[in-house]
Scaffold this motif. Structure first.
Motif, PDB file in Angstrom:
ATOM      1  N   SER A  32       0.774  -1.185   0.234  1.00 48.29           N
ATOM      2  CA  SER A  32      -0.088  -0.123   0.062  1.00 48.29           C
ATOM      3  C   SER A  32       0.745   1.110   0.025  1.00 48.29           C
ATOM      4  CB  SER A  32      -0.892   0.108   1.292  1.00 48.29           C
ATOM      5  OG  SER A  32      -0.250   0.039   2.198  1.00 48.29           O
ATOM      6  N   GLU A  79      -5.604   1.641   0.804  1.00 55.38           N
ATOM      7  CA  GLU A  79      -5.998  -0.013   0.448  1.00 55.38           C
ATOM      8  C   GLU A  79      -4.863  -0.710  -0.015  1.00 55.38           C
ATOM      9  OE1 GLU A  79      -7.256   2.792  -0.893  1.00 55.38           O
ATOM     10  OE2 GLU A  79      -7.134   2.978  -3.185  1.00 55.38           O
ATOM     11  N   LEU A 131     -12.799  -2.490   3.977  1.00 58.85           N
ATOM     12  CA  LEU A 131     -12.468  -2.555   2.618  1.00 58.85           C
ATOM     13  C   LEU A 131     -13.355  -3.689   2.330  1.00 58.85           C
ATOM     14  CD1 LEU A 131      -9.634  -2.325   4.519  1.00 58.85           C
ATOM     15  CD2 LEU A 131      -8.956  -1.641   2.200  1.00 58.85           C
ATOM     16  N   TYR A 137     -13.098  -6.848  -0.899  1.00 54.56           N
ATOM     17  CA  TYR A 137     -12.206  -7.332  -1.874  1.00 54.56           C
ATOM     18  C   TYR A 137     -12.731  -8.506  -2.598  1.00 54.56           C
ATOM     19  CZ  TYR A 137      -7.946  -5.075   0.213  1.00 54.56           C
ATOM     20  OH  TYR A 137      -7.022  -4.571   0.379  1.00 54.56           O
ATOM     21  N   PHE A 186      -8.763  -5.503  -4.557  1.00 51.92           N
ATOM     22  CA  PHE A 186      -9.340  -4.430  -4.146  1.00 51.92           C
ATOM     23  C   PHE A 186     -10.660  -3.827  -4.800  1.00 51.92           C
ATOM     24  CE2 PHE A 186     -10.159  -0.967  -1.506  1.00 51.92           C
ATOM     25  CZ  PHE A 186     -10.296   0.256  -2.277  1.00 51.92           C
ATOM     26  N   SER A 237     -13.461   0.687  -0.432  1.00 51.35           N
ATOM     27  CA  SER A 237     -13.201   0.955   0.960  1.00 51.35           C
ATOM     28  C   SER A 237     -13.967   2.391   1.458  1.00 51.35           C
ATOM     29  CB  SER A 237     -11.799   1.400   1.120  1.00 51.35           C
ATOM     30  OG  SER A 237     -11.341   2.388   0.669  1.00 51.35           O
TER      31      SER A 237
END
Lengths: 113, 116
Positions: A95, A101, B34, B36, B46, B49
């Protein structure tokens, strides 16, 4: 699009042997992580790494494990003496910031026989 | 100790309809959440978020809602497409306020199946 890469994709080793799993994080990222997923179970956090030192580690990350950033691009996870229960998928992530994220690599499947 | 729970192992939705995936958490220290998506033999990808200072975040077809008082979040996918079929993981950390490299705590995942 930049991505996290991991090698090898599959590693088979005998119990008691040392293994090194390799990762190349996204180039402008500063934080690096290792996770594992035992078959049929959740993805579990192992360790995070920032500024050339461990930032946080879980209970799983005992003395058998170590991490290193040997150069400007690679990030490695070493297991000194593998056990059968270390068999799992190991994911590397990175990250930009610590609260950002996390982007995951495709994983290394480790099989300990 | 399941700090992040996804109580639905699987969910089947018709193409074009809304998919709603739910996640509950127990740790009050979590402040960053988050979602995923994961295909077999690949790493988690990802999606979206949300930090605890917001209650909604939207990105294209994906919207995440956070209800802090209920310790609940949900992911809405509208409209659902066949390529959305995958396992969806909810994850949480307490790193947002501290700025540190906190590890993510994952739920067990929900297998979303989009039916044509």
């Amino acid at each position: 699009e930049p991505e996290v890469t991991q090698t090898p994709s599959h590693q088979v080793t005998q119990m008691g042997q040392e293994v090194i799993l390799r990762c190349v994080p996204i180039s402008n990222h500063l934080y690096f992580y290792w996770y594992r997923q035992i078959l049929g179970q959740k993805v579990e956090f192992l360790v995070s790494f920032y500024n050339n030192e461990i930032s946080e580690k879980s209970e799983i990350f005992d003395d058998q494990f170590s991490v290193e950033r040997p150069d400007g691009s690679n990030f490695t996870l070493k297991i000194r003496s593998t056990k059968l229960e270390d068999s799992a998928m190991y994911f590397c992530a990175s990250s930009r910031q610590g609260f950002d994220e996390q982007y995951f690599g495709p994983g290394t499947r480790l099989t300990v026989t | 100790d399941q700090q992040v729970k996804q109580n639905s192992p699987s969910l089947s939705v018709q193409e074009g309809r809304i998919s709603i995936l739910n996640c509950d958490y127990t740790n009050s220290m979590f402040d960053y959440f988050l979602w995923y998506k994961k295909y077999p033999a690949e790493g988690p990808t990802f999606l979206i978020s949300i930090s605890s200072i917001k209650d909604k975040n939207e990105d294209g077809r994906f919207t995440v809602f956070l209800n802090k008082s209920a310790k609940h979040l949900s992911l809405h996918i509208v409209p659902s497409q066949p390529g959305d079929s995958a396992v969806y993981f909810c994850a949480a950390s307490s790193g947002y306020s501290g700025g540190g490299a906190d590890g993510l705590t994952f739920g067990k995942g929900t297998h979303l199946i989009i039916q044509p």
